[in-house]
Design a protein around this motif. Structure first.
Motif, mmCIF file in Angstrom:
data_model
loop_
_atom_site.group_PDB
_atom_site.id
_atom_site.type_symbol
_atom_site.label_atom_id
_atom_site.label_comp_id
_atom_site.label_asym_id
_atom_site.label_seq_id
_atom_site.Cartn_x
_atom_site.Cartn_y
_atom_site.Cartn_z
ATOM 1 N N ASN A 135 -12.105 2.424 11.722
ATOM 2 C CA ASN A 135 -10.846 1.814 11.116
ATOM 3 C C ASN A 135 -9.607 2.639 11.241
ATOM 4 N N THR A 136 -8.805 2.376 12.024
ATOM 5 C CA THR A 136 -7.442 3.364 12.237
ATOM 6 C C THR A 136 -6.345 2.667 11.236
ATOM 7 N N VAL A 137 -6.572 1.576 10.338
ATOM 8 C CA VAL A 137 -5.409 1.110 9.821
ATOM 9 C C VAL A 137 -4.882 1.923 9.024
ATOM 10 N N GLY A 138 -3.483 1.846 8.862
ATOM 11 C CA GLY A 138 -2.775 2.774 7.768
ATOM 12 C C GLY A 138 -1.463 2.452 7.830
ATOM 13 N N LYS A 139 -0.805 2.726 6.410
ATOM 14 C CA LYS A 139 0.508 2.570 6.496
ATOM 15 C C LYS A 139 1.182 3.662 5.799
ATOM 16 N N VAL A 140 2.519 4.294 6.148
ATOM 17 C CA VAL A 140 2.931 5.299 5.628
ATOM 18 C C VAL A 140 4.098 4.993 4.572
ATOM 19 N N LEU A 141 4.312 5.600 3.627
ATOM 20 C CA LEU A 141 5.566 5.338 2.817
ATOM 21 C C LEU A 141 5.773 6.978 2.306
ATOM 22 N N LYS A 142 7.056 7.664 2.449
ATOM 23 C CA LYS A 142 7.453 8.716 1.744
ATOM 24 C C LYS A 142 8.699 8.520 0.946
ATOM 25 N N LYS A 143 8.287 8.729 -0.362
ATOM 26 C CA LYS A 143 9.470 8.208 -1.467
ATOM 27 C C LYS A 143 8.977 8.985 -2.762
ATOM 28 N N PRO A 144 10.037 9.517 -3.433
ATOM 29 C CA PRO A 144 9.614 9.888 -4.937
ATOM 30 C C PRO A 144 9.023 8.819 -5.653
ATOM 31 N N ILE A 145 7.951 9.249 -6.289
ATOM 32 C CA ILE A 145 7.416 8.342 -7.280
ATOM 33 C C ILE A 145 8.219 7.506 -8.175
ATOM 34 N N ALA A 146 9.309 7.961 -8.878
ATOM 35 C CA ALA A 146 10.230 7.387 -9.277
ATOM 36 C C ALA A 146 10.997 6.328 -8.679
ATOM 37 N N GLU A 147 11.009 6.149 -7.388
ATOM 38 C CA GLU A 147 11.603 5.228 -6.750
ATOM 39 C C GLU A 147 10.731 3.946 -6.100
ATOM 40 N N ILE A 148 9.352 4.118 -6.492
ATOM 41 C CA ILE A 148 8.386 3.383 -5.701
ATOM 42 C C ILE A 148 8.171 2.024 -6.574
ATOM 43 N N SER A 149 8.431 0.884 -5.945
ATOM 44 C CA SER A 149 8.358 -0.492 -6.947
ATOM 45 C C SER A 149 6.853 -0.676 -6.708
ATOM 46 N N GLU A 150 6.575 -1.783 -7.754
ATOM 47 C CA GLU A 150 5.235 -2.236 -7.796
ATOM 48 C C GLU A 150 4.813 -3.015 -6.404
ATOM 49 N N PRO A 206 5.448 16.813 -2.574
ATOM 50 C CA PRO A 206 6.085 15.723 -3.207
ATOM 51 C C PRO A 206 6.140 14.623 -2.128
ATOM 52 N N PHE A 207 6.443 13.410 -2.808
ATOM 53 C CA PHE A 207 6.996 12.372 -1.975
ATOM 54 C C PHE A 207 5.793 11.233 -1.260
ATOM 55 N N GLU A 266 10.354 9.794 8.206
ATOM 56 C CA GLU A 266 10.560 11.075 7.948
ATOM 57 C C GLU A 266 12.324 11.275 8.446
ATOM 58 N N GLY A 267 12.959 12.265 7.624
ATOM 59 C CA GLY A 267 14.072 12.565 8.056
ATOM 60 C C GLY A 267 14.301 13.785 9.103
ATOM 61 N N GLU A 268 15.252 13.929 9.644
ATOM 62 C CA GLU A 268 15.387 14.776 10.785
ATOM 63 C C GLU A 268 14.975 16.183 10.418
ATOM 64 N N ASP A 269 15.190 16.635 9.069
ATOM 65 C CA ASP A 269 14.766 18.178 8.767
ATOM 66 C C ASP A 269 13.319 17.914 8.716
ATOM 67 N N ALA A 270 13.001 16.752 7.956
ATOM 68 C CA ALA A 270 11.261 16.920 7.753
ATOM 69 C C ALA A 270 10.528 16.810 9.180
ATOM 70 N N VAL A 271 11.112 16.328 9.944
ATOM 71 C CA VAL A 271 10.336 16.173 11.352
ATOM 72 C C VAL A 271 10.335 17.569 12.275
ATOM 73 N N ALA A 272 11.336 18.358 11.706
ATOM 74 C CA ALA A 272 11.704 19.678 12.561
ATOM 75 C C ALA A 272 10.601 20.496 11.578
ATOM 76 N N TYR A 273 10.543 20.357 10.326
ATOM 77 C CA TYR A 273 9.466 21.154 9.578
ATOM 78 C C TYR A 273 8.078 21.005 9.956
ATOM 79 N N HIS A 274 7.905 19.700 9.939
ATOM 80 C CA HIS A 274 6.528 19.300 10.467
ATOM 81 C C HIS A 274 6.194 19.667 11.897
#
Length: 257
Positions: free
Chosen positions: A95-110, A154-155, A201-209
């Motif tokens: 099983n390779t199924v997956g979904k990515v979300l990068k967000k502060p927990i305070a902004e994640i909707s139900e 975080p995120f 990911e933002g540009e800075d995050a991509v560069a970090y990773h």
């Protein structure tokens, strides 16, 4: 021929139309698999599925493609039934199924949480359920999770948090099917160079990773490449069968537990 050899085996790959799943499907066909069934989620991946089916056949194996939205348990059940009918058996299930979300927990909707939970946790649970029921004795089961399970960051509460239960599912299922010679594992890649990675990911995050892993300077992208993960899955679903109940982080030194 060893009972743990890939030669002559029948294989089901959820999310097998493209990226990691597509490369794995073709690779296992080249290793001598008898037949490979791939799953894809929607019409947007239909062409990719066609291309992967063609590549599997070119490698010498039979190939089948099935479209299902696996967020419903009955769809997972039907996928396994279709694959088993087409191939006669299922020796290896990945099983390779997956979904990515990068967000502060305070902004994640139900709604966002529910979607992440469905794709990353619920699909994995019912895939493992059907695999436990349908995979042949001496078979192999493997799920793709994430190296973020070993990170302090975080995120990613919704992403890593909804992948985390798969560790427990893997342990439980491995105990339940071990007497049939079936091994059950999970692999947690580091950030992978696929189209799923960059939108989150933002540009800075991509560069970090791209510099974060110990082996990043030796990688063509700095990230985990899908070509780095396929050999690990291949090993675990063949000669590496003695490893079971484990979640293995494969990330070039990006993080560890």
């Amino acid at each position: 021929m060893s009972q743990h050899d890939i030669t002559g085996k029948t294989i089901l790959i959820a999310g097998g139309a493209k990226n990691l799943g597509g490369l794995l499907a073709t690779d296992l066909a080249k290793q001598g698999a008898k037949a490979v069934a791939i799953h894809y989620n929607s019409e947007s991946s239909a062409k990719d599925a066609e291309n992967t089916v063609a590549a599997i056949k070119a490698a010498g194996a039979e190939a089948f493609a099935f479209q299902y939205d696996l967020r419903r348990a009955d769809a997972v059940e039907k996928l396994f039934a279709d694959a088993k009918q087409a191939m006669g058996s299922i020796d290896i299930a990945v099983n390779t199924v997956g979904k990515v979300l990068k967000k502060p927990i305070a902004e994640i909707s139900e709604a966002e949480f529910d979607e992440m939970s469905d794709v990353n946790s619920k699909v994995a649970f019912f895939f493992l359920k059907e695999a436990a029921k349908n995979v042949s004795d001496q078979g192999k089961i493997c799920t793709i999770v994430t190296s973020l399970l070993g990170a302090y960051t975080p995120f990613y509460a919704a992403y890593a948090g909804t992948k985390a239960p798969v560790e427990h599912y893997t342990r439980a299922v491995s105990k339940e099917v071990g007497d049939r010679g079936i091994s059950v594992t999970a692999i947690g890649p580091g950030p992978m160079d696929t189209p799923f990675f960059y939108p989150a990911e933002g540009e800075d995050a991509v560069a970090y990773h791209k510099t974060a892993a110990a082996l990043s300077p030796q990688s063509k992208t700095g990230l985990t490449d899908i070509e780095d993960i396929v050999p690990w899955i291949r090993f675990l679903v063949s000669d590496g069968w003695w490893m079971t109940g484990q979640t293995i982080l494969v990330n070039g030194g990006y993080t560890t537990k």
